[in-house]
Enzyme design. Structure first.
Site, PDB file in Angstrom:
ATOM      1  N   ALA A 230      41.089 120.649  53.940  1.00  0.00           N
ATOM      2  CA  ALA A 230      41.642 120.285  55.237  1.00  0.00           C
ATOM      3  C   ALA A 230      43.132 120.614  55.222  1.00  0.00           C
ATOM      4  CB  ALA A 230      41.415 118.806  55.484  1.00  0.00           C
TER       5      ALA A 230
ATOM      6  N   GLY B 230      37.878 119.866  51.708  1.00  0.00           N
ATOM      7  CA  GLY B 230      37.034 120.141  52.879  1.00  0.00           C
ATOM      8  C   GLY B 230      36.381 121.517  52.813  1.00  0.00           C
TER       9      GLY B 230
ATOM     10  N   GLU C 116      33.366 121.034  50.794  1.00  0.00           N
ATOM     11  CA  GLU C 116      32.445 120.231  51.615  1.00  0.00           C
ATOM     12  C   GLU C 116      31.799 121.082  52.716  1.00  0.00           C
ATOM     13  OE1 GLU C 116      35.710 117.449  52.144  1.00  0.00           O
ATOM     14  OE2 GLU C 116      34.393 115.853  51.438  1.00  0.00           O
TER      15      GLU C 116
ATOM     16  N   GLU D 254      41.110 115.898  46.315  1.00  0.00           N
ATOM     17  CA  GLU D 254      41.778 114.948  47.214  1.00  0.00           C
ATOM     18  C   GLU D 254      42.483 113.826  46.464  1.00  0.00           C
ATOM     19  OE1 GLU D 254      38.710 116.140  47.597  1.00  0.00           O
ATOM     20  OE2 GLU D 254      38.323 116.661  49.689  1.00  0.00           O
TER      21      GLU D 254
HETATM   22  N1  CAA Z   1      46.492 122.703  53.645  1.00  0.00           N
HETATM   23  C1  CAA Z   1      47.589 123.352  54.120  1.00  0.00           C
HETATM   24  N2  CAA Z   1      48.165 124.402  53.500  1.00  0.00           N
HETATM   25  C2  CAA Z   1      47.600 124.836  52.355  1.00  0.00           C
HETATM   26  C3  CAA Z   1      46.466 124.216  51.809  1.00  0.00           C
HETATM   27  C4  CAA Z   1      45.900 123.111  52.509  1.00  0.00           C
HETATM   28  N3  CAA Z   1      44.784 122.482  52.081  1.00  0.00           N
HETATM   29  N4  CAA Z   1      46.135 124.875  50.659  1.00  0.00           N
HETATM   30  C5  CAA Z   1      47.049 125.864  50.511  1.00  0.00           C
HETATM   31  N5  CAA Z   1      47.930 125.840  51.535  1.00  0.00           N
HETATM   32  C6  CAA Z   1      49.059 126.751  51.754  1.00  0.00           C
HETATM   33  C7  CAA Z   1      50.205 126.480  50.797  1.00  0.00           C
HETATM   34  O1  CAA Z   1      51.022 125.418  51.270  1.00  0.00           O
HETATM   35  C8  CAA Z   1      50.917 127.815  50.803  1.00  0.00           C
HETATM   36  O2  CAA Z   1      51.662 127.909  51.977  1.00  0.00           O
HETATM   37  P1  CAA Z   1      53.157 128.583  51.910  1.00  0.00           P
HETATM   38  O3  CAA Z   1      52.908 130.016  51.489  1.00  0.00           O
HETATM   39  O4  CAA Z   1      53.688 128.440  53.295  1.00  0.00           O
HETATM   40  O5  CAA Z   1      53.919 127.827  50.865  1.00  0.00           O
HETATM   41  C9  CAA Z   1      49.763 128.822  50.936  1.00  0.00           C
HETATM   42  O6  CAA Z   1      48.645 128.074  51.444  1.00  0.00           O
HETATM   43  C10 CAA Z   1      49.351 129.408  49.603  1.00  0.00           C
HETATM   44  O7  CAA Z   1      49.089 128.349  48.711  1.00  0.00           O
HETATM   45  P2  CAA Z   1      49.780 128.229  47.256  1.00  0.00           P
HETATM   46  O8  CAA Z   1      51.126 128.865  47.266  1.00  0.00           O
HETATM   47  O9  CAA Z   1      49.712 126.791  46.867  1.00  0.00           O
HETATM   48  O10 CAA Z   1      48.775 129.123  46.404  1.00  0.00           O
HETATM   49  P3  CAA Z   1      48.449 128.995  44.866  1.00  0.00           P
HETATM   50  O11 CAA Z   1      47.638 130.186  44.526  1.00  0.00           O
HETATM   51  O12 CAA Z   1      49.688 128.731  44.078  1.00  0.00           O
HETATM   52  O13 CAA Z   1      47.533 127.667  44.722  1.00  0.00           O
HETATM   53  C11 CAA Z   1      45.733 126.179  45.364  1.00  0.00           C
HETATM   54  C12 CAA Z   1      46.267 127.640  45.313  1.00  0.00           C
HETATM   55  C13 CAA Z   1      45.513 125.661  43.949  1.00  0.00           C
HETATM   56  C14 CAA Z   1      44.427 126.195  46.136  1.00  0.00           C
HETATM   57  C15 CAA Z   1      46.792 125.278  46.075  1.00  0.00           C
HETATM   58  O14 CAA Z   1      47.179 125.906  47.298  1.00  0.00           O
HETATM   59  C16 CAA Z   1      46.301 123.910  46.403  1.00  0.00           C
HETATM   60  O15 CAA Z   1      46.219 123.064  45.529  1.00  0.00           O
HETATM   61  N6  CAA Z   1      45.954 123.651  47.715  1.00  0.00           N
HETATM   62  C17 CAA Z   1      45.542 122.353  48.177  1.00  0.00           C
HETATM   63  C18 CAA Z   1      44.114 122.044  47.784  1.00  0.00           C
HETATM   64  C19 CAA Z   1      43.735 120.643  48.224  1.00  0.00           C
HETATM   65  O16 CAA Z   1      44.336 119.666  47.828  1.00  0.00           O
HETATM   66  N7  CAA Z   1      42.695 120.527  49.084  1.00  0.00           N
HETATM   67  C20 CAA Z   1      42.214 119.268  49.586  1.00  0.00           C
HETATM   68  C21 CAA Z   1      42.815 118.986  50.939  1.00  0.00           C
HETATM   69  S1  CAA Z   1      42.419 117.360  51.535  1.00  0.00           S
HETATM   70  C22 CAA Z   1      40.861 117.490  52.177  1.00  0.00           C
HETATM   71  O17 CAA Z   1      40.254 118.533  52.193  1.00  0.00           O
HETATM   72  C23 CAA Z   1      40.292 116.220  52.745  1.00  0.00           C
HETATM   73  C24 CAA Z   1      38.867 116.289  53.126  1.00  0.00           C
HETATM   74  O18 CAA Z   1      37.979 116.117  52.307  1.00  0.00           O
HETATM   75  C25 CAA Z   1      38.474 116.493  54.519  1.00  0.00           C
END
Ligand code: CAA
Length: 258
Positions: free
Chosen positions: A65, A109, A112, A132
């Site tokens: 998400a 998400g 999921e 998460e």
């Molecule tokens: N939401 C918003 N932006 C996101 C995102 C997310 N879930 N995942 C990645 N991005 C964005 C980053 O902020 C980054 O943006 P910028 O270039 O503007 O800085 C861009 O995507 C690229 O990401 P990274 O620079 O972080 O890329 P990476 O290769 O270094 O890392 C990753 C990749 C490990 C997937 C890392 O991006 C990450 O940990 N993302 C978040 C994953 C996460 O926590 N997901 C769960 C979300 S909560 C949820 O989903 C709740 C639910 O169950 C409904």
């Protein structure tokens, strides 16, 4: 119909829906989930189509998400807005088979969403996880439930409590994904399967999907009864007659979805 956050294409008798927010690894914003629900509706209404493939890009199916969009929401905002859930439920209600073709990250998400689909085909590069917990929250689109049913308590607990990701091979060994293929074979494999399904009797396909899905909702005894009734019901269809006659005649069946 034009979309801003997804792409919609037709490949023979299958719809291909591509999540398309590459700058944020296809993070699931409310507009994206809304458009996805509309695209699923569109594919469901198109009688020429028999199955749907849902995919992302090489780096990410979806990294969860949209954290930027979620972070300042209050309990009341998420609860009253039913954050992402109305649209997700639309995808879960789809009667046509939906195949997730996953390369790269399928996290939170995103994992999921893949699990809402009927089965997952994964590229070698696929990574699945429910991170998460690292954000101070928990999975909210079925992760604690579907992952547990797919891979069992031990791995689901470990993944939800530590945020560890699974690679494609572990996901296949654990029952989360149906098949792992080379990265460059992902879409072909998923679209071939979708078109194969679309070539069968649509009545039988819907009944098979309904019956397998029922296994997650009921006892074995009730599930077996349900399956038996649906199996008997197929004998009221022209497609069952055609399928069996074609087999006896050693020819390809011509299903008419009736
Ligand atoms: N939401 C918003 N932006 C996101 C995102 C997310 N879930 N995942 C990645 N991005 C964005 C980053 O902020 C980054 O943006 P910028 O270039 O503007 O800085 C861009 O995507 C690229 O990401 P990274 O620079 O972080 O890329 P990476 O290769 O270094 O890392 C990753 C990749 C490990 C997937 C890392 O991006 C990450 O940990 N993302 C978040 C994953 C996460 O926590 N997901 C769960 C979300 S909560 C949820 O989903 C709740 C639910 O169950 C409904």
């Amino acid at each position: 119909m034009t979309y801003e956050t997804i792409l919609y294409q037709v490949h023979e008798r299958a719809a291909l829906i591509t999540l398309n927010r590459p700058d944020v690894l296809n993070a699931l914003s409310a507009p994206l989930i809304g458009e996805l629900a509309q695209a699923v509706d569109h594919a469901e209404r198109d009688d020429a189509l028999g199955a749907i493939v849902l995919t992302g890009n090489e780096k990410a199916f979806a990294a969860g998400a949209d954290i930027g969009q979620m972070k300042d929401q209050s309990f009341t905002d998420t609860y009253m807005g039913n954050f992402l859930h109305d649209e997700a439920e639309r995808i879960e209600r789809c009667r046509k088979p939906v195949i997730a073709a996953v390369a790269g990250y399928a996290l939170g998400g995103g994992c999921e969403l893949a699990m809402m689909c009927d089965f997952i085909v994964a590229a070698r590069s696929a990574r699945f996880g429910q991170p998460e917990i690292k954000l101070g929250t928990i999975p909210g689109l079925g992760g604690t439930q579907r992952l547990t049913r797919a891979v069992g308590k031990a791995k689901a607990m470990e993944m939800c409590l530590t945020g560890r990701m699974m690679d494609a091979d572990e996901a296949e060994r654990s029952g989360l994904v149906a098949r792992v293929v080379a990265n460059d074979q992902l879409l072909d494999t998923a679209l071939t399967a979708a078109n194969q399904i679309a070539g069968y009797s649509r009545v039988a396909v819907y009944l098979a999907k309904e019956s397998v899905s029922r296994a997650f909702e009921t006892t074995l005894l009730e599930g077996l009864r349900f399956e038996k009734r649906l199996f008997h019901a197929t004998f009221a269809t022209a497609d069952q007659k055609e399928g069996m006659e074609a087999f006896m005649d050693k020819r390809e069946p011509r299903f008419e979805n009736r």
